[in-house]
Scaffold this motif. Structure first.
Motif, mmCIF file in Angstrom:
data_model
loop_
_atom_site.group_PDB
_atom_site.id
_atom_site.type_symbol
_atom_site.label_atom_id
_atom_site.label_comp_id
_atom_site.label_asym_id
_atom_site.label_seq_id
_atom_site.Cartn_x
_atom_site.Cartn_y
_atom_site.Cartn_z
ATOM 1 N N ASP A 200 0.828 -1.196 0.000
ATOM 2 C CA ASP A 200 0.000 0.000 0.000
ATOM 3 C C ASP A 200 0.870 1.257 0.000
ATOM 4 N N ARG A 201 2.166 1.070 -0.141
ATOM 5 C CA ARG A 201 3.078 2.213 -0.200
ATOM 6 C C ARG A 201 3.026 2.865 -1.575
ATOM 7 N N ASP A 202 3.215 4.165 -1.584
ATOM 8 C CA ASP A 202 3.301 4.869 -2.857
ATOM 9 C C ASP A 202 4.681 4.598 -3.453
ATOM 10 N N PHE A 203 4.738 4.491 -4.771
ATOM 11 C CA PHE A 203 6.019 4.285 -5.433
ATOM 12 C C PHE A 203 6.003 5.023 -6.756
ATOM 13 N N GLU A 204 7.174 5.228 -7.306
ATOM 14 C CA GLU A 204 7.290 5.987 -8.546
ATOM 15 C C GLU A 204 6.502 5.301 -9.671
ATOM 16 N N GLY A 205 5.588 6.023 -10.241
ATOM 17 C CA GLY A 205 4.795 5.495 -11.339
ATOM 18 C C GLY A 205 3.412 5.016 -10.945
ATOM 19 N N ARG A 206 3.171 4.858 -9.637
ATOM 20 C CA ARG A 206 1.851 4.373 -9.222
ATOM 21 C C ARG A 206 0.746 5.352 -9.603
ATOM 22 N N ALA A 207 1.011 6.641 -9.426
ATOM 23 C CA ALA A 207 0.014 7.660 -9.785
ATOM 24 C C ALA A 207 -0.304 7.613 -11.277
ATOM 25 N N LYS A 208 0.686 7.217 -12.088
ATOM 26 C CA LYS A 208 0.464 7.110 -13.533
ATOM 27 C C LYS A 208 -0.537 6.001 -13.851
ATOM 28 N N ILE A 209 -0.483 4.906 -13.085
ATOM 29 C CA ILE A 209 -1.428 3.811 -13.314
ATOM 30 C C ILE A 209 -2.857 4.295 -13.090
ATOM 31 N N ILE A 210 -3.074 5.008 -11.969
ATOM 32 C CA ILE A 210 -4.403 5.536 -11.664
ATOM 33 C C ILE A 210 -4.831 6.551 -12.712
ATOM 34 N N SER A 211 -3.883 7.404 -13.117
ATOM 35 C CA SER A 211 -4.195 8.428 -14.127
ATOM 36 C C SER A 211 -4.655 7.794 -15.442
ATOM 37 N N TRP A 212 -3.982 6.725 -15.855
ATOM 38 C CA TRP A 212 -4.368 6.050 -17.099
ATOM 39 C C TRP A 212 -5.680 5.294 -16.943
ATOM 40 N N LEU A 213 -5.938 4.773 -15.766
ATOM 41 C CA LEU A 213 -7.229 4.125 -15.524
ATOM 42 C C LEU A 213 -8.365 5.113 -15.703
#
Length: 249
Positions: A200-213
């Protein structure tokens, strides 16, 4: 002495009106009023009513989750089911054409529901879209006081393997030019859920996955990404994959 004339019990008007007791209705009041004439119209109105109830219910569910009035597991299950039902209703072309879009539907029926609107835009339960923010009250007070992040349970080898396989499957789909929403969105949704099961930790690129979803969710089912968008998505997912692997070290 003459008696004063009796005052009328109503205000006099300049127009004469003679009430009649022979009032009659032009329709049979015992007959059910039908909103539709055909089976197709009835199905359409039923689907629109179902969508309306889903939006209202989803907004109430989001409020309950924010107030910590519902367990996370139960919230996730109910929210996922409501999102699937919403999508299922709109898969019908006739319903989708009458619905137009969420903002138009809300204006026509006079509803606001901002929390449901955001959840439908993301198309993922809050526990999946941002697990690190799930119910802050459940975090360890001692850890927060000390200024350190609460420890997370270690993931099993099978969970790590599944998340890794989902990254590879999604990247392979892009290489095979599977660029439509109905091909990519399910794979990406499954990917983020498997990642959340690991960490459940934030990591580089995770926000990109949500953004593309969110971006894919706003597309029509048959709509495809352009060549430039596909290259950008591939680059972002490669970065997210590397960021995910670093969290395992």
């Amino acid at each position: 002495m003459l008696a004063s004339p009796r005052q009328p019990s109503y205000a006099p008007t300049p127009y004469s009106f003679t009430p009649t007791l022979s009032l009659s209705a032009t329709i049979n009041l015992d007959q059910e009023v039908k909103l539709s004439e055909t089976a197709g119209e009835r199905d359409l109105y039923d689907s629109l009513a179902e969508i309306y109830s889903i939006i209202i219910t989803l907004d109430g569910l989001e409020k309950a989750y924010i107030k910590d009035s519902i367990p996370e597991a139960e919230y996730t299950e109910i929210c996922s089911r409501l999102l699937k039902q919403y999508k299922s209703n709109l898969n019908d072309e006739t319903v989708a054409r009458e619905f137009v879009d969420l903002e138009t539907f809300k204006r026509e029926w006079g509803i606001e529901c901002p929390r449901a609107t955001e959840r439908l835009r993301v198309n993922l339960p809050a526990t999946i879209a941002d697990p690190s923010n799930s119910h802050p009250s459940t975090s360890t007070p001692q850890a927060s006081f000390a200024g350190t992040a609460p420890s997370q349970p270690s993931a099993s080898g099978s969970q790590i393997l599944l998340a890794t396989e989902n990254f590879i499957t999604f990247l392979d789909a892009l290489k095979l030019n599977m660029l439509s929403k109905d091909a990519l969105h399910p794979l990406l949704a499954e990917l983020i859920q498997s990642v959340n099961a690991v960490t459940d930790r934030d990591f580089e690129g995770r926000a990109k996955i949500i953004s593309w979803l969110i971006r894919l969710n706003g597309m029509r089912a048959q709509e495809e990404l352009g060549e430039g968008e596909a290259r950008e998505l591939s680059f972002d997912m490669e970065g997210a994959y590397q960021g995910f692997k670093r969290t395992l070290n």
